[in-house]
Design an enzyme around this catalytic site. Sequence first.
Site, PDB file in Angstrom:
ATOM      1  N   CYS A 422      -9.562  -5.236  -2.733  1.00 35.61           N
ATOM      2  CA  CYS A 422      -9.631  -4.397  -1.536  1.00 35.61           C
ATOM      3  C   CYS A 422      -9.754  -5.223  -0.272  1.00 35.61           C
ATOM      4  O   CYS A 422      -9.558  -4.721   0.837  1.00 35.61           O
ATOM      5  CB  CYS A 422     -10.790  -3.417  -1.634  1.00 35.61           C
ATOM      6  N   LYS A 425      -6.681  -5.255   2.073  1.00 31.56           N
ATOM      7  CA  LYS A 425      -6.245  -4.096   2.839  1.00 31.56           C
ATOM      8  C   LYS A 425      -6.007  -4.475   4.299  1.00 31.56           C
ATOM      9  O   LYS A 425      -6.632  -5.381   4.833  1.00 31.56           O
ATOM     10  CB  LYS A 425      -7.316  -2.998   2.800  1.00 31.56           C
ATOM     11  N   ASP A 454     -10.058  11.924   3.844  1.00 30.27           N
ATOM     12  CA  ASP A 454     -11.150  11.794   2.892  1.00 30.27           C
ATOM     13  C   ASP A 454     -10.722  10.778   1.843  1.00 30.27           C
ATOM     14  O   ASP A 454      -9.706  10.095   1.994  1.00 30.27           O
ATOM     15  CB  ASP A 454     -11.470  13.157   2.268  1.00 30.27           C
ATOM     16  N   ASP A 455     -11.462  10.682   0.743  1.00 29.78           N
ATOM     17  CA  ASP A 455     -11.131   9.720  -0.305  1.00 29.78           C
ATOM     18  C   ASP A 455      -9.823  10.066  -0.998  1.00 29.78           C
ATOM     19  O   ASP A 455      -9.151   9.193  -1.557  1.00 29.78           O
ATOM     20  CB  ASP A 455     -12.264   9.657  -1.334  1.00 29.78           C
ATOM     21  N   ASP A 472       8.512   5.886  -5.920  1.00 32.60           N
ATOM     22  CA  ASP A 472       9.431   4.772  -5.687  1.00 32.60           C
ATOM     23  C   ASP A 472       8.764   3.765  -4.767  1.00 32.60           C
ATOM     24  O   ASP A 472       7.962   4.142  -3.890  1.00 32.60           O
ATOM     25  CB  ASP A 472      10.738   5.259  -5.044  1.00 32.60           C
ATOM     26  N   THR A 547      -2.380   0.832   2.622  1.00 34.56           N
ATOM     27  CA  THR A 547      -1.646  -0.250   3.280  1.00 34.56           C
ATOM     28  C   THR A 547      -2.391  -1.551   3.069  1.00 34.56           C
ATOM     29  O   THR A 547      -3.584  -1.652   3.377  1.00 34.56           O
ATOM     30  CB  THR A 547      -1.500   0.011   4.791  1.00 34.56           C
ATOM     31  N   ASP A 640      19.989  11.415  -8.747  1.00 32.36           N
ATOM     32  CA  ASP A 640      20.299  10.615  -7.553  1.00 32.36           C
ATOM     33  C   ASP A 640      20.580   9.180  -7.986  1.00 32.36           C
ATOM     34  O   ASP A 640      19.956   8.659  -8.908  1.00 32.36           O
ATOM     35  CB  ASP A 640      19.168  10.669  -6.528  1.00 32.36           C
TER      36      ASP A 640
END
Length: 773
Positions: A422, A425, A454-455, A472, A547, A640
Amino acid sequence: MQQPQQPPELHALRDIVLVGGGHTHVGVLKRFAMKPEPGVRLTLICRDTHTPYSGMLPGYVAGHYTYDEVHIDLRRLAEYAGARFFRDEAIGIDHDARTMLCRSRPPVPYDWLSVNIGSTPRMDAVDGAGEHAVPVKPIHRFNDRWQALLRRIQEHPGQTRIAVVGGGAGGVELLLAMQYRLGRELAARAELSFALFTRGERILPTHNARVRAHFRDTLASRGVEVHTATEVVDVEAGRLQAADGTWHSADEIVWVTNAGGAAWLRDTRLALDADGFIEVDDTLRSPSDPHIFAAGDIARQVNHPREKAGVFAVRQGRPLADNLRAAATGRSLTPYRPQAKWLALISTGDRHAVASRGKLCLAGDWVWRWKDGIDRRFMAKFNDLPPMDEKSKPARKASRVVLDEEESAQAISAIAMRCGGCGAKVGASVLSRALATLEPVAREEVLVGLHAPDDAAVVRVPPGKDMVHTIDFFRAFIDDPYVFGKIAANHALGDIFAMGAEAQTATAVATVPQGLEAKVEDTVYQLMRGAVEVLNEAGCALVGGHTGEGSELALGFAVNGLIDAGGASISNDTALTKGGLRPGQALILTKPIGTGTLFAAHARLAARGRWIDAALESMCQSSRQAASSLREHGATACTDLTGFGLLGHLVEMTRPSGVDAELDLAALPLLEGAEETVAAGILSSLQPANVRLRRAIRDQADWVEHPRYPLLFDPQTAGGLLASVPAERAAGCLDALHALGYDRAALIGRILEPGEALEPIHLIDGNKHPLRG
């Protein structure tokens, strides 16, 4: 326990944004390509991918050169220089925020900005000119206008009178080039006459008397009417009016005068001259904003004003590159003084030219050959680029740029040993600022989402609905995070639409390269702005995501969709599956293929910019409406196209359906350039894995040499939908798809009864053996 990782490269500390693809900026790109500046990132913003070289444009009009011989491929050049290429139009500057405002994308931040957009015709200065005349400027859009003019002249019955307004070298040279080209092509079936209008007392006023006399004699010998001291004050359909009140008939009017600066510059803080051109000092920097430079026709060097000529724009490439480099690294700028005299080589339409410099006047076919050699050598510097692999790409790593105290602290942090887990991040403040202005579409089923973070998100499944899930994720293959965000969202939504489902919510996961907070924040914003625009259009709510930092930009989505509840099993009434193919049906593909080979070629500088433009436009086109149209026309199976390629996805459909399929190689819609790049042996890195499915092709050895055979295995990104519809409804389905904007949708094959052989895919070439039935 968090494990330290190796220190990453720091991708960007300073941004230099180049607005416009003029002659000066191509020189800047080439110089940065030859010597990259550590820590400095270049971005080119231009609405056209191919920019013409003005010195060869008359030769192109005359028919001596092809389109590619006279145009510089800006996308390829930017890739070669390690620069980002944003295809868009500049419309303003936010000086306080230091951002460039664009017509179709979010603002682009800059530390240093350079403007090289050429001049814009002042058509509004003469009544009717904007409606009834064809402007030469801006030069980068001239080809479209020239092609349209050619078509009109070719279709015009009887005599055609062509008037050129502007008696400088540009107007005279263009008129003679047009006369030569049209005379050769249309002389047998059209009567052409030409007239030149100039408000000055003489033509070519900035050149010596011998040069002027040579062109007066040339125009006279070719039957061109020359109207000097004739200022055009009004233009109507089929005629123009001089200041003395006389009217002159003209079926076509070409405008080569009254150029000025772009209108949007008037709303900036930049100091402009009376014609709207940006005033710059001896270093090519604006005195009114030290972070902005300008060059070429759009600029007026206050202490050394010169004629608007391509030679000055070309010569400014080196000093502008040096001063941008110096500004970014905190060094002193160097003054530049343009030469007082310059050589002009002016063609007469045929392969003949005149050399003019001061009192010098030389004329002959040999002068044209001299000019041709100079021009071709100039173009070769920007178009004949060596093939490139990852090792030869310009480095974008640690800095020697000058940073303030806060930025220095951020840079030290960015190049320090990074944590994993983490700890990798993106910072919460950076992320929250980047996402603050995004407005995901609201859906009443979203109980907890980005509107109340929230979480985890909480989403209700509406009564009578079943949930469809897909995910994807892939790394960026272009340097434009905004466009990449659009493509990544489209790619993820493709699975939902292929199932005939309605997109409901999406959760994002992104990897962003380390860097200064401001650079990371902008990358996240651009990335998610593009994605949210696509998700919102699809009615899909972004409800959260993750992210983190990484060596490369990457983005993916977990998307949820809704279909009508179908009880214990799925049927065609509730969802389209891969297993619904039926013998006798037609096979339709909604988009062209070829993205894998094209972007492999782009990375090696082996693809033309316009090929990449077309591929990006195709990938940015949503499949939502196509899916609805296919269902309306009775589709029973759909998927697709993505990484497995056309053949891989077709095999995934034939196996559960228990059928064979006939595929017409000649009918496959291909992206422009794809056949050329596979012929050159340029294939995606995923191609070898996909080729293993060749065993599914009956008599596959007979097709290996077919030029389209490799494209069966080409992996697609945000590809089209592959679907089966009843044969009797195929034509109507195609008509509907074309009307919706899927211009390349095509009937590519048909579904067959299962055969005894193990190979379910039958290939044909419709040019030799048309589809049966």
